[in-house]
Design an enzyme around this catalytic site. Structure first.
Site, PDB file in Angstrom:
ATOM      1  N   GLY A 210      45.770  28.026  46.747  1.00  0.00           N
ATOM      2  CA  GLY A 210      47.262  28.193  47.700  1.00  0.00           C
ATOM      3  C   GLY A 210      47.786  27.615  48.611  1.00  0.00           C
ATOM      4  O   GLY A 210      46.552  27.377  49.230  1.00  0.00           O
ATOM      5  N   ASN A 211      49.088  28.149  48.653  1.00  0.00           N
ATOM      6  CA  ASN A 211      49.446  28.049  50.081  1.00  0.00           C
ATOM      7  C   ASN A 211      50.334  29.182  50.310  1.00  0.00           C
ATOM      8  O   ASN A 211      50.659  29.861  49.478  1.00  0.00           O
ATOM      9  CB  ASN A 211      50.469  26.695  50.365  1.00  0.00           C
ATOM     10  CG  ASN A 211      51.254  26.448  49.660  1.00  0.00           C
ATOM     11  OD1 ASN A 211      52.206  27.108  49.733  1.00  0.00           O
ATOM     12  ND2 ASN A 211      50.896  25.327  49.018  1.00  0.00           N
ATOM     13  N   ARG A 212      50.867  29.482  52.021  1.00  0.00           N
ATOM     14  CA  ARG A 212      51.647  30.628  51.868  1.00  0.00           C
ATOM     15  C   ARG A 212      52.741  30.680  51.848  1.00  0.00           C
ATOM     16  O   ARG A 212      54.177  31.509  52.820  1.00  0.00           O
ATOM     17  CB  ARG A 212      51.375  30.777  53.436  1.00  0.00           C
ATOM     18  CG  ARG A 212      50.149  31.023  54.228  1.00  0.00           C
ATOM     19  CD  ARG A 212      49.811  31.609  54.960  1.00  0.00           C
ATOM     20  NE  ARG A 212      50.356  32.893  56.676  1.00  0.00           N
ATOM     21  CZ  ARG A 212      50.674  32.607  57.091  1.00  0.00           C
ATOM     22  NH1 ARG A 212      49.685  32.357  58.457  1.00  0.00           N
ATOM     23  NH2 ARG A 212      51.645  33.586  57.527  1.00  0.00           N
ATOM     24  N   SER A 213      53.547  28.917  51.168  1.00  0.00           N
ATOM     25  CA  SER A 213      55.317  29.066  51.152  1.00  0.00           C
ATOM     26  C   SER A 213      56.127  29.837  49.639  1.00  0.00           C
ATOM     27  O   SER A 213      54.977  30.099  48.867  1.00  0.00           O
ATOM     28  CB  SER A 213      55.351  27.625  50.669  1.00  0.00           C
ATOM     29  OG  SER A 213      56.860  27.487  50.529  1.00  0.00           O
TER      30      SER A 213
END
Ligand code: CTP
Length: 408
Positions: A210-213
Site C-alpha cells: 500500500g501507500n501512505r495516502s
C-alpha cells in the site's frame, strides 16, 4: 494555523445539537474565538452550562440580555463567520424570511460575513418544497447551505437529513475563515468524479502493498466541489473518513477495482480528478491462505504492472471534459519537483496537474498541503502552504474558469 478569528456558532433546536459540542471543540482547538448562540429550543437538548464551559463565553438566546451592548448588532458586526448547526427546517425558514425574533436570527440579519448552514432534520422536512425553496433562497443570497448526510435519523429510520459530520462542518468553517470567498456557488450543474485515497494490492488475506495516502486531499476536493454546487461522485480506495455529505461514495481496494470504477463513471462526468495514489505494480500472485514462514527462506514477490488510469481517462475523454491529475514528487538526480511535474503533465496528457513536494512530514496524513497547479497551456498557479480545502478551492477556481471558456 490561521490567526484567531471570531466565530458565532448558532445552534438550532435539534437532537444533533449534542454533536455541535464537538464542532465547538474543533473550532476552539484550531485557535478561534467561538461565541455560541443557541436558540431556546436548542437548550432543551444541550444546556447553557455546556456551551459556556466549552466556549469560555456566557450565552443568551434572546436580545433582552446585556441590552446596553446591543448584542445582536455587536455579534453580527464582529463575526468573521457564522456557522449554524444543526440548521433545523424552522431556522432555515426564519433565515430565508429575514425574521429576527431571537438573538440568533437577529444576528443573521446584522452579519455581513460568510454564513455556513449544516442542516439536520427528518427526510420529509428536508425534501418538503417549503424547505427546498428556503434553501434555494439562502444559497442565491450567498449563504453556504451544506447538503445533509444520509444515514440514521433520530429514531430507527434513516435517509437524507442527518447533520454532516462535525469534522466536515469544521473543514468548511476553517476554509471560510482562511478564505471567505472560497465557496461561491459557481459549480451548479457540473458533474465531478474524483478518485481518492491509496490502493492496496493484496499479497495474502492479511497483507498488502500500500501507500501512505489518507484520502484527505480527495475528500477536501469533494467537500469543496459539493459546497460550490457540483454533483460529486468519489471512488475511494482505502479511505477511513466518513462519507462527505451530499457526495456519492464508492469504496474500492485495489488499483484494478479503482480502474474499473473510474472508467465506468467517467463518461458521465464533466470533470475527472485523479487524486488517488495508485499502485503502479501489484503482486502477480495473491495467496488464498496466509503466507507462513515455516522455517523457509522467503519467496521473492513478483510484481506486474497496473494500468495507468489517468492515461486511459485522457485517451477516452469526451469533448470538453476537463481531466486533472496529481503528482507527488520528491525531485532526484534527473530533475527537481517542477521539472518532473512538467514532464508528467506532457506525458499523461491531462489538462491540469497539481504538483506537490512530498517527504519529511509534507502532504501525507496531515491536513495541510502546498502545490503548483500546472495547466497544459503553460500557465502555473502557486498555492501557498495551507489547508487541503484551500488547495481544493484553488483547483476548482482553475477548473471553473476553464469550464466558463467557450467550447474548446
Ligand atoms: N495514476 C493513475 N494510474 C496509475 C498511476 C498513477 O491514474 N497506475 C495517476 C495518479 O492518480 C495521479 C497521476 O497519475 O493523478 C500521477 O501519479 P504518479 O504516481 O505521480 O505518476 P506515475 O505515472 O506513477 O509516475 P512515477 O513514475 O513518477 O511514479
Amino acid at each position: 494555523m490561521t490567526e484567531p478569528r471570531r466565530v458565532v456558532l448558532g445552534v438550532g433546536g435539534g437532537i444533533a445539537a449534542y454533536k455541535v459540542c464537538e464542532l465547538l471543540r474543533l473550532l476552539t482547538e484550531s485557535g478561534h474565538d467561538v461565541q455560541p448562540v443557541p436558540t431556546s429550543s436548542a437548550l432543551h437538548f444541550v444546556g447553557t452550562a455546556t456551551w459556556e464551559a466549552l466556549s469560555g463565553h456566557s450565552v443568551a438566546t434572546d436580545v433582552w440580555t446585556d441590552v446596553p451592548d446591543v448584542p445582536h448588532v455587536a455579534l453580527g458586526r464582529t463575526a468573521d463567520l457564522i456557522a449554524v448547526a444543526p440548521a433545523t427546517a424552522d431556522l432555515l425558514a426564519k433565515a430565508a424570511q429575514g425574521r429576527a425574533d431571537d438573538l440568533l436570527t437577529a444576528t443573521l440579519l446584522t452579519a455581513r460575513c460568510p454564513v455556513l448552514y449544516a442542516p439536520a432534520m427528518h427526510t420529509e422536512m428536508w425534501e418538503h418544497p417549503a424547505t427546498r425553496d428556503n434553501v434555494g433562497t439562502l444559497r442565491r443570497r450567498g449563504g453556504i447551505v451544506m447538503d445533509p448526510a444520509v444515514g440514521r435519523l433520530t429514531g430507527t429510520d434513516s435517509g437524507p437529513g442527518r447533520m454532516p459530520d462535525p469534522s466536515q462542518i469544521a473543514d468548511l468553517a476553517l476554509l471560510l475563515l482562511a478564505r471567505p470567498d472560497a465557496l461561491p456557488r459557481d459549480m451548479s450543474g457540473v458533474r465531478v468524479l474524483i478518485s481518492a485515497g491509496g490502493t492496496r494490492e493484496p499479497l495474502d488475506p492479511v497483507r498488502f502493498l500500500g501507500n501512505r495516502s489518507s484520502g484527505r486531499q480527495g475528500w477536501a476536493l469533494a467537500q469543496v466541489a459539493a459546497a460550490r454546487g457540483a454533483t460529486v461522485a468519489v471512488v475511494a480506495a482505502s479511505v477511513e473518513l466518513p462519507d462527505p455529505s451530499g457526495v456519492q461514495v464508492t469504496r474500492v481496494g485495489t488499483a484494478a477495482q479503482l480502474h474499473e470504477a473510474m472508467l465506468a463513471a467517467a463518461s458521465d462526468a464533466d470533470v475527472v480528478v485523479m487524486a488517488a495514489a495508485v499502485a503502479d505494480f501489484r503482486p502477480r500472485d495473491t495467496q488464498q491462505h496466509k503466507i507462513k514462514k515455516d522455517g523457509r527462506e522467503p519467496n521473492p514477490v513478483v510484481l506486474v504492472r497496473n494500468p495507468d488510469i489517468l492515461t486511459e481517462l485522457v485517451r477516452d475523454r469526451r469533448t470538453g471534459q476537463v481531466i486533472v491529475g496529481f503528482a507527488a514528487e520528491t525531485g532526484d538526480a534527473d530533475g527537481d519537483v517542477m521539472t518532473h511535474g512538467r514532464d508528467k503533465l506532457a506525458r499523461k496528457g491531462a489538462d491540469l496537474l497539481v504538483v506537490n513536494a512530498v517527504g519529511a512530514g509534507k502532504a501525507f496524513e496531515v491536513g495541510t498541503n502546498e502545490a503548483v497547479i500546472l495547466s497544459a497551456d503553460g500557465t502555473e498557479v502557486d498555492v501557498a502552504h495551507g489547508l487541503k480545502t484551500q488547495l481544493a478551492a484553488a483547483v476548482w477556481d482553475v477548473v471553473s474558469a476553464r469550464l466558463a471558456q467557450p467550447a474548446r
